[in-house]
Design a protein around this motif. Structure first.
Motif, PDB file in Angstrom:
ATOM      1  N   MET A 265      44.458  36.222  42.840  1.00  0.00           N
ATOM      2  CA  MET A 265      43.022  36.338  42.752  1.00  0.00           C
ATOM      3  C   MET A 265      42.543  37.034  44.022  1.00  0.00           C
ATOM      4  O   MET A 265      42.858  36.603  45.115  1.00  0.00           O
ATOM      5  CB  MET A 265      42.416  34.933  42.621  1.00  0.00           C
ATOM      6  CG  MET A 265      40.918  34.947  42.529  1.00  0.00           C
ATOM      7  SD  MET A 265      40.122  33.329  42.395  1.00  0.00           S
ATOM      8  CE  MET A 265      40.964  32.558  41.066  1.00  0.00           C
ATOM      9  N   ASN A 266      41.796  38.082  43.825  1.00  0.00           N
ATOM     10  CA  ASN A 266      41.289  38.792  44.996  1.00  0.00           C
ATOM     11  C   ASN A 266      40.038  38.095  45.530  1.00  0.00           C
ATOM     12  O   ASN A 266      39.497  37.173  44.927  1.00  0.00           O
ATOM     13  CB  ASN A 266      41.037  40.264  44.689  1.00  0.00           C
ATOM     14  CG  ASN A 266      39.920  40.486  43.684  1.00  0.00           C
ATOM     15  OD1 ASN A 266      38.958  39.732  43.644  1.00  0.00           O
ATOM     16  ND2 ASN A 266      40.042  41.532  42.878  1.00  0.00           N
TER      17      ASN A 266
ATOM     18  N   LYS B 166      36.929  39.060  45.841  1.00  0.00           N
ATOM     19  CA  LYS B 166      35.723  39.190  45.015  1.00  0.00           C
ATOM     20  C   LYS B 166      35.736  38.173  43.870  1.00  0.00           C
ATOM     21  O   LYS B 166      34.732  37.514  43.600  1.00  0.00           O
ATOM     22  CB  LYS B 166      35.632  40.619  44.465  1.00  0.00           C
ATOM     23  CG  LYS B 166      34.369  40.899  43.702  1.00  0.00           C
ATOM     24  CD  LYS B 166      34.310  42.349  43.265  1.00  0.00           C
ATOM     25  CE  LYS B 166      33.045  42.642  42.490  1.00  0.00           C
ATOM     26  NZ  LYS B 166      32.981  44.029  42.052  1.00  0.00           N
ATOM     27  N   GLU B 167      36.880  38.045  43.213  1.00  0.00           N
ATOM     28  CA  GLU B 167      37.000  37.079  42.122  1.00  0.00           C
ATOM     29  C   GLU B 167      36.842  35.652  42.636  1.00  0.00           C
ATOM     30  O   GLU B 167      36.221  34.819  41.988  1.00  0.00           O
ATOM     31  CB  GLU B 167      38.344  37.229  41.419  1.00  0.00           C
ATOM     32  CG  GLU B 167      38.469  38.504  40.623  1.00  0.00           C
ATOM     33  CD  GLU B 167      39.875  38.709  40.106  1.00  0.00           C
ATOM     34  OE1 GLU B 167      40.824  38.151  40.696  1.00  0.00           O
ATOM     35  OE2 GLU B 167      40.038  39.441  39.124  1.00  0.00           O
TER      36      GLU B 167
ATOM     37  N   LYS C 239      33.233  34.893  43.244  1.00  0.00           N
ATOM     38  CA  LYS C 239      32.566  34.715  41.959  1.00  0.00           C
ATOM     39  C   LYS C 239      32.860  33.316  41.406  1.00  0.00           C
ATOM     40  O   LYS C 239      31.962  32.621  40.939  1.00  0.00           O
ATOM     41  CB  LYS C 239      33.041  35.787  40.981  1.00  0.00           C
ATOM     42  CG  LYS C 239      32.404  35.719  39.625  1.00  0.00           C
ATOM     43  CD  LYS C 239      32.910  36.835  38.734  1.00  0.00           C
ATOM     44  CE  LYS C 239      32.370  36.742  37.335  1.00  0.00           C
ATOM     45  NZ  LYS C 239      32.939  37.762  36.460  1.00  0.00           N
ATOM     46  N   GLN C 240      34.116  32.894  41.493  1.00  0.00           N
ATOM     47  CA  GLN C 240      34.495  31.577  41.005  1.00  0.00           C
ATOM     48  C   GLN C 240      33.880  30.461  41.847  1.00  0.00           C
ATOM     49  O   GLN C 240      33.506  29.418  41.333  1.00  0.00           O
ATOM     50  CB  GLN C 240      36.028  31.435  40.966  1.00  0.00           C
ATOM     51  CG  GLN C 240      36.671  32.228  39.860  1.00  0.00           C
ATOM     52  CD  GLN C 240      36.243  31.758  38.486  1.00  0.00           C
ATOM     53  OE1 GLN C 240      36.124  30.568  38.238  1.00  0.00           O
ATOM     54  NE2 GLN C 240      36.003  32.699  37.586  1.00  0.00           N
TER      55      GLN C 240
ATOM     56  N   LYS D  56      30.420  30.088  40.741  1.00  0.00           N
ATOM     57  CA  LYS D  56      30.433  29.450  39.435  1.00  0.00           C
ATOM     58  C   LYS D  56      30.675  27.938  39.584  1.00  0.00           C
ATOM     59  O   LYS D  56      30.031  27.130  38.928  1.00  0.00           O
ATOM     60  CB  LYS D  56      31.532  30.087  38.590  1.00  0.00           C
ATOM     61  CG  LYS D  56      31.439  29.862  37.121  1.00  0.00           C
ATOM     62  CD  LYS D  56      32.538  30.653  36.448  1.00  0.00           C
ATOM     63  CE  LYS D  56      32.341  30.796  34.980  1.00  0.00           C
ATOM     64  NZ  LYS D  56      33.424  31.520  34.348  1.00  0.00           N
TER      65      LYS D  56
ATOM     66  N   ARG E 113      39.751  27.775  41.512  1.00  0.00           N
ATOM     67  CA  ARG E 113      41.056  28.069  40.903  1.00  0.00           C
ATOM     68  C   ARG E 113      41.211  27.359  39.566  1.00  0.00           C
ATOM     69  O   ARG E 113      41.726  27.924  38.601  1.00  0.00           O
ATOM     70  CB  ARG E 113      42.192  27.669  41.854  1.00  0.00           C
ATOM     71  CG  ARG E 113      42.365  28.606  43.024  1.00  0.00           C
ATOM     72  CD  ARG E 113      43.665  28.346  43.769  1.00  0.00           C
ATOM     73  NE  ARG E 113      43.787  26.967  44.223  1.00  0.00           N
ATOM     74  CZ  ARG E 113      43.307  26.490  45.368  1.00  0.00           C
ATOM     75  NH1 ARG E 113      42.662  27.284  46.184  1.00  0.00           N
ATOM     76  NH2 ARG E 113      43.481  25.223  45.683  1.00  0.00           N
TER      77      ARG E 113
ATOM     78  N   ALA F  84      39.145  29.158  37.011  1.00  0.00           N
ATOM     79  CA  ALA F  84      39.796  30.419  36.641  1.00  0.00           C
ATOM     80  C   ALA F  84      40.969  30.154  35.698  1.00  0.00           C
ATOM     81  O   ALA F  84      41.167  30.883  34.715  1.00  0.00           O
ATOM     82  CB  ALA F  84      40.263  31.161  37.893  1.00  0.00           C
TER      83      ALA F  84
ATOM     84  N   GLU G  97      39.629  29.436  32.267  1.00  0.00           N
ATOM     85  CA  GLU G  97      39.207  30.670  31.598  1.00  0.00           C
ATOM     86  C   GLU G  97      40.407  31.454  31.067  1.00  0.00           C
ATOM     87  O   GLU G  97      40.378  31.966  29.949  1.00  0.00           O
ATOM     88  CB  GLU G  97      38.387  31.553  32.547  1.00  0.00           C
ATOM     89  CG  GLU G  97      37.031  30.972  32.890  1.00  0.00           C
ATOM     90  CD  GLU G  97      36.126  30.826  31.690  1.00  0.00           C
ATOM     91  OE1 GLU G  97      36.104  31.723  30.829  1.00  0.00           O
ATOM     92  OE2 GLU G  97      35.444  29.787  31.612  1.00  0.00           O
ATOM     93  N   ARG G  98      41.466  31.537  31.878  1.00  0.00           N
ATOM     94  CA  ARG G  98      42.683  32.234  31.412  1.00  0.00           C
ATOM     95  C   ARG G  98      43.268  31.549  30.191  1.00  0.00           C
ATOM     96  O   ARG G  98      43.697  32.203  29.236  1.00  0.00           O
ATOM     97  CB  ARG G  98      43.729  32.298  32.535  1.00  0.00           C
ATOM     98  CG  ARG G  98      43.409  33.262  33.628  1.00  0.00           C
ATOM     99  CD  ARG G  98      44.591  33.499  34.562  1.00  0.00           C
ATOM    100  NE  ARG G  98      45.107  32.259  35.137  1.00  0.00           N
ATOM    101  CZ  ARG G  98      44.694  31.698  36.263  1.00  0.00           C
ATOM    102  NH1 ARG G  98      43.707  32.267  36.949  1.00  0.00           N
ATOM    103  NH2 ARG G  98      45.237  30.604  36.712  1.00  0.00           N
TER     104      ARG G  98
END
Length: 57
Positions: free
Chosen positions: A1-2, A4-5, A8-9, A12, A43, A46, A49-50
């Motif tokens: 995960m970079n 930026k992600e 964002k998470q 969220k 994490r 994320a 979501e995956r």
């Protein structure tokens, strides 16, 4: 995960309402959470979501 992600998470996770709990009896307080807690929650979100995307395929 970079980075930026991750940011964002984290946002969220911070905006995630307690009323949308998935049935796990676990107390979480954004006021008491430290950076590690927020990153762990990001994490987890994320990963959820995956998994949802994988199940839709």
């Amino acid at each position: 995960m970079n980075e930026k992600e991750l940011k964002k998470q984290l946002k969220k996770a911070a905006d995630y309402p307690a009323s949308k709990a998935d049935g796990v009896d676990e107390e979480f307080s954004r006021e008491l959470a430290d950076q590690d807690d927020l990153e762990a929650q990001a994490r987890a979100n994320a990963a959820d979501e995956r998994q949802k995307k994988q199940n839709q395929s």
